[in-house]
Enzyme design. Structure first.
Site, PDB file in Angstrom:
ATOM      1  N   PRO A 127     113.813  74.586  65.632  1.00 23.57           N
ATOM      2  CA  PRO A 127     113.433  74.958  64.355  1.00 23.57           C
ATOM      3  C   PRO A 127     115.041  74.541  63.419  1.00 23.57           C
ATOM      4  O   PRO A 127     114.588  74.058  61.969  1.00 23.57           O
ATOM      5  CB  PRO A 127     112.593  76.107  64.258  1.00 23.57           C
ATOM      6  CG  PRO A 127     112.111  76.102  65.236  1.00 23.57           C
ATOM      7  CD  PRO A 127     113.586  75.811  66.496  1.00 23.57           C
ATOM      8  N   GLY A 130     119.416  70.800  63.849  1.00 19.99           N
ATOM      9  CA  GLY A 130     119.133  69.045  64.725  1.00 19.99           C
ATOM     10  C   GLY A 130     120.084  68.884  64.214  1.00 19.99           C
ATOM     11  O   GLY A 130     121.034  68.619  65.581  1.00 19.99           O
ATOM     12  N   GLU A 359     118.587  61.044  67.525  1.00 25.33           N
ATOM     13  CA  GLU A 359     119.583  60.330  68.642  1.00 25.33           C
ATOM     14  C   GLU A 359     121.055  60.065  67.038  1.00 25.33           C
ATOM     15  O   GLU A 359     121.507  59.168  67.622  1.00 25.33           O
ATOM     16  CB  GLU A 359     119.436  58.924  69.012  1.00 25.33           C
ATOM     17  CG  GLU A 359     118.241  58.763  69.802  1.00 25.33           C
ATOM     18  CD  GLU A 359     118.354  59.590  71.385  1.00 25.33           C
ATOM     19  OE1 GLU A 359     119.481  60.296  70.796  1.00 25.33           O
ATOM     20  OE2 GLU A 359     116.999  60.214  71.368  1.00 25.33           O
TER      21      GLU A 359
HETATM   22  C1  LIG Z   1     109.417  61.616  66.582  1.00 18.11           C
HETATM   23  C2  LIG Z   1     110.817  62.786  66.343  1.00 18.11           C
HETATM   24  C3  LIG Z   1     110.734  62.945  67.754  1.00 18.11           C
HETATM   25  C4  LIG Z   1     112.163  63.612  68.548  1.00 18.11           C
HETATM   26  N1  LIG Z   1     112.882  63.417  70.016  1.00 18.11           N
HETATM   27  C5  LIG Z   1     113.246  64.630  70.222  1.00 18.11           C
HETATM   28  C6  LIG Z   1     113.478  64.498  70.904  1.00 18.11           C
HETATM   29  O1  LIG Z   1     113.411  64.084  72.410  1.00 18.11           O
HETATM   30  N2  LIG Z   1     114.743  65.730  71.776  1.00 18.11           N
HETATM   31  C7  LIG Z   1     115.211  66.057  70.633  1.00 18.11           C
HETATM   32  O2  LIG Z   1     116.340  67.205  70.656  1.00 18.11           O
HETATM   33  N3  LIG Z   1     115.095  66.159  69.046  1.00 18.11           N
HETATM   34  C8  LIG Z   1     114.089  65.378  69.393  1.00 18.11           C
HETATM   35  N4  LIG Z   1     114.221  65.624  68.088  1.00 18.11           N
HETATM   36  C9  LIG Z   1     115.381  65.814  66.952  1.00 18.11           C
HETATM   37  C10 LIG Z   1     115.969  64.993  66.082  1.00 18.11           C
HETATM   38  O3  LIG Z   1     117.475  64.438  67.405  1.00 18.11           O
HETATM   39  C11 LIG Z   1     116.167  65.403  64.523  1.00 18.11           C
HETATM   40  O4  LIG Z   1     115.119  65.540  64.183  1.00 18.11           O
HETATM   41  C12 LIG Z   1     117.318  65.086  64.428  1.00 18.11           C
HETATM   42  O5  LIG Z   1     118.482  65.392  65.057  1.00 18.11           O
HETATM   43  C13 LIG Z   1     117.735  65.324  62.827  1.00 18.11           C
HETATM   44  O6  LIG Z   1     117.892  67.225  62.367  1.00 18.11           O
HETATM   45  P1  LIG Z   1     116.861  67.496  61.250  1.00 18.11           P
HETATM   46  O7  LIG Z   1     115.290  67.057  61.630  1.00 18.11           O
HETATM   47  O8  LIG Z   1     117.191  68.824  61.818  1.00 18.11           O
HETATM   48  O9  LIG Z   1     117.365  67.172  60.523  1.00 18.11           O
HETATM   49  P2  LIG Z   1     118.731  67.858  59.292  1.00 18.11           P
HETATM   50  O10 LIG Z   1     119.775  67.497  61.018  1.00 18.11           O
HETATM   51  O11 LIG Z   1     117.991  69.326  59.045  1.00 18.11           O
HETATM   52  O12 LIG Z   1     119.145  67.100  58.443  1.00 18.11           O
HETATM   53  C14 LIG Z   1     117.767  66.923  57.511  1.00 18.11           C
HETATM   54  C15 LIG Z   1     118.847  65.482  56.904  1.00 18.11           C
HETATM   55  O13 LIG Z   1     120.735  65.612  56.238  1.00 18.11           O
HETATM   56  C16 LIG Z   1     121.057  64.811  56.732  1.00 18.11           C
HETATM   57  N5  LIG Z   1     122.393  65.569  57.037  1.00 18.11           N
HETATM   58  C17 LIG Z   1     122.385  66.547  57.733  1.00 18.11           C
HETATM   59  N6  LIG Z   1     123.909  66.907  58.686  1.00 18.11           N
HETATM   60  C18 LIG Z   1     124.000  66.208  57.071  1.00 18.11           C
HETATM   61  C19 LIG Z   1     126.033  66.048  56.727  1.00 18.11           C
HETATM   62  N7  LIG Z   1     126.417  66.803  57.714  1.00 18.11           N
HETATM   63  N8  LIG Z   1     126.293  65.258  55.736  1.00 18.11           N
HETATM   64  C20 LIG Z   1     125.230  64.051  55.437  1.00 18.11           C
HETATM   65  N9  LIG Z   1     123.662  64.321  55.558  1.00 18.11           N
HETATM   66  C21 LIG Z   1     123.509  65.308  56.284  1.00 18.11           C
HETATM   67  C22 LIG Z   1     119.974  64.094  57.468  1.00 18.11           C
HETATM   68  O14 LIG Z   1     120.642  62.701  58.041  1.00 18.11           O
HETATM   69  C23 LIG Z   1     118.647  64.466  57.551  1.00 18.11           C
HETATM   70  O15 LIG Z   1     118.423  63.130  56.180  1.00 18.11           O
HETATM   71  C24 LIG Z   1     113.372  63.832  67.097  1.00 18.11           C
HETATM   72  C25 LIG Z   1     112.330  63.915  66.072  1.00 18.11           C
HETATM   73  C26 LIG Z   1     111.644  62.826  66.010  1.00 18.11           C
HETATM   74  C27 LIG Z   1     111.224  63.612  64.591  1.00 18.11           C
END
Ligand SMILES: Cc1cc2nc3c(=O)[nH]c(=O)nc-3n(C[C@H](O)[C@H](O)[C@H](O)COP(=O)(O)OP(=O)(O)OC[C@H]3O[C@@H](n4cnc5c(N)ncnc54)[C@H](O)[C@@H]3O)c2cc1C
Length: 394
Positions: A127, A130, A359
């Site tokens: 939660p 990411g 990914e």
């Molecule tokens: C349909 C779906 C399937 C998934 N399946 C899996 C799975 O099987 N296993 C698993 O472990 N995870 C899974 N995920 C999670 C996915 O890997 C994360 O959503 C992803 O890594 C992004 O993390 P977050 O959603 O927490 O976004 P955040 O990390 O909170 O990022 C939010 C936004 O900020 C941007 N951002 C973050 N850091 C920076 C930076 N340093 N500079 C500029 N911009 C930045 C990101 O690009 C994004 O646009 C899944 C997600 C979805 C939507």
């Protein structure tokens, strides 16, 4: 330089394409609407040997090369991105075990993963965590012959039906990887519904409350979780997603070629309008460009060349942003029909957007690719200086 599929790869491509046309195309929209992948479809994937296609034959897999795996991901992605996601996460777990698992872990899990008797899922995100994945908050403590895991995982693809999870947790503040079977005491699996795209991929949250797993379920060593286990799995996952995006883009192109040949406006088929042809041109060119980048990454993977990691990031970045643009134009070209459930392009558009987030998001790839650009620039300057010195001294 030769840029052509081998006869074996071509043969496989034809088989994959025909499987997708006969088993997936007609039901993908229904799976999306019902947010469910039927078991018999997964069974068919397993029976064809596609779930374990990349695992070496010694472990019961198909032993296909990276290019052939890419072709499989493209074709499955052309039909149904949710099912392609299963292929991706299942193989991320299998690949991580192949690379970092102990002998007994390989002997126990790999043959089962190869046949699909066991489905694997990848549990990194949480939660609160990411993109900054090495700072997961889930903890692991050592207790006698067991590990005790506490924390929560979110967005776990096919988490609702997976048999084993590759879970990442901090053990003494060192990211480590663990195999958590679905029936482990203290593990609760909660389905997630209502996602924007890949709606049939049966996402789940994992709640680990004093979840107990045997000591032999540590994968690699303490502290290897992120830099080794997760990173190698993510590289493999990124490669699969990049090809899956080529599949989405190809599906959009094929849908648009057909639709614009039939639909008439202003007394002629849509394909006679130059502005439509401009969008088709962009699609044709960008699908090819994305596929070529994927070939490049696969070619390097098959050679065992470490440059494949950056080429995979580049391919994933380009293919996912391209798929989003192409799917956007595909909806535009289909007009009102494109916004309805009668045509699949709205699904492609929703699925493509997800590919920019998973990914390693678009921004995370951009950060890595820009760093690489600067490194290459410094290296080029260094080697120019070195050559100049050698010439001066000779
Ligand atoms: C349909 C779906 C399937 C998934 N399946 C899996 C799975 O099987 N296993 C698993 O472990 N995870 C899974 N995920 C999670 C996915 O890997 C994360 O959503 C992803 O890594 C992004 O993390 P977050 O959603 O927490 O976004 P955040 O990390 O909170 O990022 C939010 C936004 O900020 C941007 N951002 C973050 N850091 C920076 C930076 N340093 N500079 C500029 N911009 C930045 C990101 O690009 C994004 O646009 C899944 C997600 C979805 C939507």
């Amino acid at each position: 330089m030769q840029l052509e599929l081998t006869p074996q790869q071509k043969e496989k491509q034809i088989a994959y394409r025909s499987f997708v046309d006969s088993e997936i195309m007609d039901i993908a929209d229904r799976c999306d609407r019902q947010e469910h992948t039927p078991k018999d479809l997964i069974d068919k994937l397993a029976q064809k040997g596609y779930l374990g296609a990349v695992l070496p034959q010694e472990w019961g897999g198909g032993g296909i090369d990276a290019i052939a795996y890419g072709l499989l991901c493209e074709e499955i992605g052309r039909g149904c991105s949710s099912l392609r996601s299963l292929l991706t996460v299942h193989n991320m777990v299998a690949y991580a075990l192949l690379k970092w698992g102990s002998k007994s872990q390989k002997e126990y899990w790999l043959p089962k993963l190869a046949t699909g008797e066991v489905l694997g899922a990848f549990a990194l995100s949480e939660p609160n965590i990411g993109s900054d994945a090495k700072n997961v908050e889930t903890t692991a403590t050592n207790s006698g012959n067991s590990y005790i895991l506490n924390g929560q995982k979110k967005w776990i693809t096919y988490g609702q039906i997976a048999d084993v999870f590759l879970v990442f947790a901090q053990w003494d503040n060192q990211p480590s990887a663990f195999l958590v079977p679905k029936n482990s005491p203290g593990l609760t699996i909660k389905p997630i519904s209502g996602m924007l795209g890949v709606r049939a991929s049966m996402l789940a949250e994992l709640h680990l409350n004093d979840c107990q797993i045997p000591q032999e379920n540590l994968v690699g060593r303490r502290g290897f979780g992120f830099s080794c286990v997760a990173n190698s799995a993510l590289d493999y996952g990124r490669y699969s997603v990049a090809w899956g995006c080529v599949g989405i883009a190809q599906a959009c192109l094929e849908a648009c070629l057909q639709y614009t040949s039939q639909r008439q406006q202003f007394g002629v088929a849509l394909k006679e309008h130059q502005l439509i042809r401009q969008m088709i041109t962009e699609m044709v060119v960008n699908v090819k460009a994305a596929r070529l980048l994927c070939y490049q990454a696969g070619y390097l993977k098959d050679k065992g060349d470490p440059r494949s990691i950056m080429e995979t990031s580049i391919a994933k970045y380009f293919a996912s942003t391209t798929a989003t643009k192409i799917a956007n134009d595909a909806v535009q070209i289909h007009g009102g029909n494109g916004c309805s459930g009668d045509y699949p392009v709205q699904r492609y558009w929703r699925d493509a957007k997800i590919m920019e987030i998973i990914e390693g998001s678009t921004q995370i790839q951009q950060i890595a690719i820009a760093d690489y650009g600067y490194q290459q620039h410094s290296l080029a300057a260094f080697s120019r200086d070195l050559s100049a010195k050698v010439l001066t001294n000779s």
